[in-house]
Every structure is written in structure tokens, then in C-alpha cells.
Scaffold this motif. Structure first.
Motif, PDB file in Angstrom:
ATOM      1  N   ALA A  97       0.830  -1.215   0.000  1.00 30.72           N
ATOM      2  CA  ALA A  97       0.000   0.000   0.000  1.00 30.72           C
ATOM      3  C   ALA A  97       0.858   1.256   0.000  1.00 30.72           C
ATOM      4  CB  ALA A  97      -0.929  -0.011   1.210  1.00 30.72           C
ATOM      5  N   LEU A  98       1.921   1.273   0.806  1.00 31.83           N
ATOM      6  CA  LEU A  98       2.772   2.454   0.889  1.00 31.83           C
ATOM      7  C   LEU A  98       3.626   2.640  -0.356  1.00 31.83           C
ATOM      8  CD1 LEU A  98       3.965   2.209   4.610  1.00 31.83           C
ATOM      9  CD2 LEU A  98       2.267   3.784   3.655  1.00 31.83           C
ATOM     10  N   SER A  99       3.966   1.544  -1.023  1.00 33.53           N
ATOM     11  CA  SER A  99       4.838   1.622  -2.190  1.00 33.53           C
ATOM     12  C   SER A  99       4.087   1.908  -3.477  1.00 33.53           C
ATOM     13  CB  SER A  99       5.622   0.319  -2.335  1.00 33.53           C
ATOM     14  OG  SER A  99       6.407   0.307  -3.501  1.00 33.53           O
ATOM     15  N   ARG A 100       2.871   1.372  -3.612  1.00 32.19           N
ATOM     16  CA  ARG A 100       2.184   1.418  -4.901  1.00 32.19           C
ATOM     17  C   ARG A 100       0.998   2.375  -4.953  1.00 32.19           C
ATOM     18  NH1 ARG A 100       6.644  -0.228  -6.885  1.00 32.19           N
ATOM     19  NH2 ARG A 100       6.533  -1.982  -8.305  1.00 32.19           N
ATOM     20  N   TYR A 101       0.471   2.800  -3.819  1.00 30.71           N
ATOM     21  CA  TYR A 101      -0.714   3.654  -3.832  1.00 30.71           C
ATOM     22  C   TYR A 101      -0.338   5.061  -3.376  1.00 30.71           C
ATOM     23  CZ  TYR A 101      -3.600  -0.479  -4.528  1.00 30.71           C
ATOM     24  OH  TYR A 101      -4.167  -1.620  -5.043  1.00 30.71           O
ATOM     25  N   ARG A 102      -0.932   6.043  -4.028  1.00 28.42           N
ATOM     26  CA  ARG A 102      -0.750   7.445  -3.662  1.00 28.42           C
ATOM     27  C   ARG A 102      -2.029   7.936  -2.993  1.00 28.42           C
ATOM     28  NH1 ARG A 102       3.368   5.678  -4.645  1.00 28.42           N
ATOM     29  NH2 ARG A 102       4.968   6.361  -6.138  1.00 28.42           N
ATOM     30  N   PHE A 103      -1.929   8.318  -1.737  1.00 31.03           N
ATOM     31  CA  PHE A 103      -3.111   8.787  -1.009  1.00 31.03           C
ATOM     32  C   PHE A 103      -2.674   9.867  -0.024  1.00 31.03           C
ATOM     33  CE2 PHE A 103      -1.411   4.992   1.013  1.00 31.03           C
ATOM     34  CZ  PHE A 103      -1.268   5.375   2.332  1.00 31.03           C
ATOM     35  N   HIS A 104      -3.629  10.726   0.349  1.00 27.28           N
ATOM     36  CA  HIS A 104      -3.346  11.795   1.290  1.00 27.28           C
ATOM     37  C   HIS A 104      -3.006  11.212   2.659  1.00 27.28           C
ATOM     38  CE1 HIS A 104      -4.505  15.025  -1.411  1.00 27.28           C
ATOM     39  NE2 HIS A 104      -5.626  14.381  -1.706  1.00 27.28           N
ATOM     40  N   GLY A 105      -1.941  11.716   3.238  1.00 24.52           N
ATOM     41  CA  GLY A 105      -1.531  11.251   4.552  1.00 24.52           C
ATOM     42  C   GLY A 105      -0.591  10.052   4.522  1.00 24.52           C
ATOM     43  N   ARG A 106      -0.102   9.700   3.319  1.00 20.01           N
ATOM     44  CA  ARG A 106       0.788   8.544   3.251  1.00 20.01           C
ATOM     45  C   ARG A 106       2.079   8.788   4.035  1.00 20.01           C
ATOM     46  NH1 ARG A 106       3.832   6.149  -2.017  1.00 20.01           N
ATOM     47  NH2 ARG A 106       4.703   8.241  -1.883  1.00 20.01           N
ATOM     48  N   GLY A 107       2.616   9.992   3.940  1.00 20.02           N
ATOM     49  CA  GLY A 107       3.821  10.318   4.690  1.00 20.02           C
ATOM     50  C   GLY A 107       3.576  10.278   6.188  1.00 20.02           C
ATOM     51  N   LEU A 108       2.388  10.750   6.617  1.00 18.94           N
ATOM     52  CA  LEU A 108       2.056  10.725   8.040  1.00 18.94           C
ATOM     53  C   LEU A 108       1.928   9.292   8.541  1.00 18.94           C
ATOM     54  CD1 LEU A 108       1.282  12.209  10.625  1.00 18.94           C
ATOM     55  CD2 LEU A 108      -1.093  12.234   9.805  1.00 18.94           C
ATOM     56  N   VAL A 109       1.305   8.437   7.709  1.00 24.61           N
ATOM     57  CA  VAL A 109       1.180   7.026   8.098  1.00 24.61           C
ATOM     58  C   VAL A 109       2.555   6.390   8.270  1.00 24.61           C
ATOM     59  CG1 VAL A 109       0.408   4.761   7.309  1.00 24.61           C
ATOM     60  CG2 VAL A 109      -1.084   6.740   7.031  1.00 24.61           C
ATOM     61  N   SER A 110       3.462   6.680   7.341  1.00 22.71           N
ATOM     62  CA  SER A 110       4.818   6.131   7.437  1.00 22.71           C
ATOM     63  C   SER A 110       5.518   6.647   8.689  1.00 22.71           C
ATOM     64  CB  SER A 110       5.632   6.506   6.189  1.00 22.71           C
ATOM     65  OG  SER A 110       5.035   5.985   5.025  1.00 22.71           O
ATOM     66  N   PHE A 111       5.333   7.953   8.977  1.00 27.25           N
ATOM     67  CA  PHE A 111       5.973   8.524  10.166  1.00 27.25           C
ATOM     68  C   PHE A 111       5.434   7.897  11.437  1.00 27.25           C
ATOM     69  CE2 PHE A 111       5.746  11.637  13.626  1.00 27.25           C
ATOM     70  CZ  PHE A 111       7.108  11.845  13.848  1.00 27.25           C
ATOM     71  N   LEU A 112       4.118   7.768  11.533  1.00 29.13           N
ATOM     72  CA  LEU A 112       3.525   7.179  12.733  1.00 29.13           C
ATOM     73  C   LEU A 112       3.922   5.717  12.880  1.00 29.13           C
ATOM     74  CD1 LEU A 112      -0.082   8.704  12.593  1.00 29.13           C
ATOM     75  CD2 LEU A 112       1.824   9.381  14.075  1.00 29.13           C
TER      76      LEU A 112
END
Length: 279
Positions: A97-112
Motif C-alpha cells: 500500500a505504501l509503495s504502490r498507492y498514492r493517497f493523502h496522509g501517506r507520509g504521516l502514516v509512514s511517520f507514525l
């Protein structure tokens, strides 16, 4: 001209350094095994011999009488295998999901997700205990699987995601042309290409579950539910325990982890360095 590049000849100094490092790293394991095979009388009255003494089986069997070695190793295996399977399953889906999908808040999800690695695990001990007490997961091996998988998940996700980032999108687009669903594309196209990354993540997850101590010592109260790490600690604290018996359990505890590492060592370096070189 051969298509394969010639193998570079290793210098004698390189071989010598490798031998010395192997001896230094392997000596504690050898000494542990040597102590396990030595007599208690020899250890405390004479200098320990360099070669293992093989005539101590009856004394060792008496020292281990009543120690649930098989049960402890089985519990550790359940925790380690369960942690590995659950971690790889969730980490693969999360990495996809993090590698192939572009969605709002992806960076925040990775940080958390990765910010959990900034806090010592001991901080979560009391809150998780209170949560597991309400869920009935105290004194339960599956509770240890859940907590170990939770802590192994962020790093495993990062390792697998880096491997997926290096795979061209064109491969997935070709699969979609053939009407392959996203899950089918993941399992048939991406997973075979990121097996080294999955193997590296599996090693980390297996070691996290196999060597579990802090949560196991807190959440598990029944002797029959002890993993080998807790059982070995309790055995070492008993004044009546002999050093050969302690070292025997320690050797049996270390052996499966070493074997598992040797089985997947080919993939570990390539999995950990996936995506490090671009070009």
C-alpha cells in the motif's frame, strides 16, 4: 569470451582476517557447548579442558530431570513462527500500500508507523498488560505473538517496501492488461521479486519472537507456558542448577535461531540492501 566476470582472487590477508573473526565470534558458542558436556566436578575443581568431555551424559540427564526443555522450546517455536508469519503477512500488505498507492496522509502514516521504534518497548509494558488482561490474552502464547509482531512490523514493512520500490511499475501494468486483480498482481508478480527482502524481514521477526523475554516474563505466569528464554533465566537463578545443565539448555535455545539464519543467509544481504543502488 565468457559472459561471467572472473571471480576475484582473495588475498591471504583477507583469508587470515576471516579465519580470525570466525574464531573470535565462534569461540563463545564452542565454549558454551564444551561447558555443557563437561562434568560439574571438573568445572569447579580443575581447569576446564579445551576438548569436550563426552562421558557426562548420565550426570547431565540427572541435572536436567524435571526441566521442561521440550515444552520450553515448543513454546518458543510457537511464538517465533507465529510472530514471523503474522509480521510478514501484515508487513507485505502494508508495504504494498505504501509503495504502490498514492493517497493523502501517506507520509504521516509512514511517520507514525516508524515512530514506534523511537520509544523503548518497556514503556508499553503496563498499557499492553492492562489491554491484554481485559482481552484474556495474559498467560497466552498468542498474546506474545501479537505483541512481538506489533514491534517487528514497522521495520519489516520498511525492508519490504524498499524492495518493492525498486520494481518497475511496467510489470504491474502488464499484469493489469491481463485483468489481474491487485491481490493477484501482488502474489504473482511482486512477491517472487521481493523474496530477498521478505527473507530479511522474516529473520528479524523470527529473532524477535524467539528471543522474547520481557513480555513473556511479565505476561506468562504458568510454568507450562514458559518460552525457553524465561525457563533458562529461572534455571540460572536456582542455586541447585548445575552449569552444564544451564549451558545445555542455552545451546538448545541458540541452535534453532542459528539454523534458521543459515537457511536464509543468502537472501539477507540482498534484501537489506535492496534499493540502495539506483541507476
Amino acid at each position: 569470451m565468457s559472459a561471467h566476470s572472473p571471480r576475484r582472487k582473495r588475498s591471504p590477508w583477507t583469508i587470515l582476517v576471516a579465519i580470525v573473526l570466525t574464531a573470535v565470534v565462534g569461540f563463545p558458542i564452542y565454549w558454551m557447548l564444551n561447558t555443557a558436556l563437561s562434568s560439574q566436578r571438573v568445572l569447579y575443581t580443575e581447569p576446564q579442558p579445551l576438548l569436550p568431555q563426552l562421558g557426562n551424559w548420565e550426570e547431565l540427564a540427572d541435572d536436567l530431570d524435571g526441566v521442561p526443555v521440550v515444552s520450553m522450546l515448543s513454546n518458543s517455536a510457537i511464538i517465533a513462527i507465529g510472530t514471523t508469519v503474522l509480521t510478514i503477512l501484515l508487513a507485505t500488505l502494508c508495504a504494498y500500500a505504501l509503495s504502490r498507492y498514492r493517497f493523502h496522509g501517506r507520509g504521516l502514516v509512514s511517520f507514525l508507523l516508524f515512530s514506534t521504534q523511537m520509544v523503548p518497548q518497556a514503556v508499553f509494558l503496563i498499557p499492553i498488560y492492562a489491554l491484554f488482561l481485559g482481552l484474556g490474552l495474559v498467560n497466552n502464547l498468542w498474546g506474545l505473538v501479537l505483541v512481538n509482531a506489533a514491534f517487528a512490523l514497522p521495520v519489516s514493512t520498511f525492508i519490504i517496501k524498499v524492495g518493492m520500490d525498486g520494481i518497475p511499475y511496467e510489470l504491474e501494468e502488464a499484469a493489469r492488461v491481463d485483468n489481474s486483480p491487485p491481490l493477484g498482481t501482488l502474489t504473482a508478480v511482486l512477491l517472487p521479486l521481493v523474496l530477498p527482502s521478505i527473507a530479511a524481514a522474516a529473520v528479524l521477526a523470527f529473532f524477535a519472537g524467539w528471543g522474547e523475554f520481557m513480555y513473556a516474563a511479565t505476561f506468562v505466569t504458568g510454568r507450562e507456558m514458559w518460552p525457553a528464554s524465561v525457563g533458562l533465566s529461572v534455571l540460572a537463578e536456582q542455586p541447585s542448577s548445575s552449569m552444564p545443565a544451564i549451558m545445555t539448555v542455552a545451546t538448545l535455545f541458540a541452535a534453532p535461531a542459528v539454523v534458521f539464519f543459515l537457511l536464509v543467509q543468502r537472501h539477507i544481504v540482498s534484501g537489506l540492501t535492496a534499493g540502495a543502488v539506483k541507476g
